[in-house]
Design an enzyme around this catalytic site. Sequence first.
Site, PDB file in Angstrom:
ATOM      1  CE  LYS A  78      37.851  36.953  36.592  1.00  0.00           C
ATOM      2  NZ  LYS A  78      39.019  37.805  36.252  1.00  0.00           N
ATOM      3  CE  LYS A 134      38.796  32.519  30.576  1.00  0.00           C
ATOM      4  NZ  LYS A 134      38.490  33.297  31.799  1.00  0.00           N
ATOM      5  CD  GLU A 183      41.766  33.662  28.054  1.00  0.00           C
ATOM      6  OE1 GLU A 183      40.994  34.148  28.881  1.00  0.00           O
ATOM      7  OE2 GLU A 183      42.666  32.846  28.342  1.00  0.00           O
ATOM      8  NE  ARG A 235      22.863  46.924  57.716  1.00  0.00           N
ATOM      9  CZ  ARG A 235      23.127  48.005  57.023  1.00  0.00           C
ATOM     10  NH1 ARG A 235      23.437  47.930  55.732  1.00  0.00           N
ATOM     11  NH2 ARG A 235      23.060  49.186  57.594  1.00  0.00           N
ATOM     12  CG  ASP A 279      43.561  37.423  28.816  1.00  0.00           C
ATOM     13  OD1 ASP A 279      42.810  38.171  29.474  1.00  0.00           O
ATOM     14  OD2 ASP A 279      44.401  36.674  29.333  1.00  0.00           O
TER      15      ASP A 279
END
Length: 284
Positions: free
Chosen positions: A138, A170, A200, A103, A221
């Site tokens: 992410k 950002k 950004e 597994r 963005d």
Amino acid sequence: MILAALPRLILEPPVRTALMEDLGLAGDITSTAVIPGDHRSKVVMAARKPGVIAGLDAAALAFALVDPAITVIRHIPDGASVKPGDTIATVEGLSRGLLTAERTALNFLGHLSGIATVTAGIVAAVAGSKASVVCTRKTTPGLRALEKYAVRAGGGINHRFALHDAVLIKDNHVAIAGGVAEAIRRAKAGVGHMVKIEVEVDTLAQLREAMNAGVDAVLLDNMRPDQLREAVGIVGGRAITEASGGITPETAAEIAATGVDLLSIGWITHSAPTLDIGLDFVSA
């Protein structure tokens, strides 16, 4: 692009952790109770869906950590395409070890192959443009190096790996600093000459401010294709242009056609479906 294997030093901690999670404090009580200790088996890992393979090193390591005497013969390399029924690898050894590691091996192989598969789909969608497909931060905690490797196996390239290897200013950084130009000024004053700086931007006005301040890359963005095309013109080759936000296999080609350098896509790591791969008994 040459797909370099990840060192065992990187692979072993997550694979070992996964095995320990599965074995707990008593080990594989089912296999121990049901399978004689000297029983041997040969099994194959086979594709049940079409896709691109990644994670064979992690899968092989799962077997090796359980029983170093288990042999894994690979029939295809990472980065190869498969169709249903294709044999990916043959695994042979004591049956208890095979079943104990099964597994964990399949979890890594299926998950990473899923990432490679969706990445390859986006890469194919933008073929003919200059745009490259890149991942983001992410990622699944503890699996970033493996998931970013899987992106490379699918033909994509990697964005920054972590907070320490590049500056990405950002929207919240901009808000706290009081503006794009001030955030860039502080970044330049705070990092060394080897560190790249990206910012950004949400609007073309912010983009012009960033270009006047001087950056290595701009993250555009959630801009529409017409805005992206205008943005590429404003940049004029002075910085790398990265489109981000809501990019899908259906929209990727249109976005790439605007002339951006990169398509940044978070879901290829955080939401890629697992590629269905089975472990099938061949003989004792």
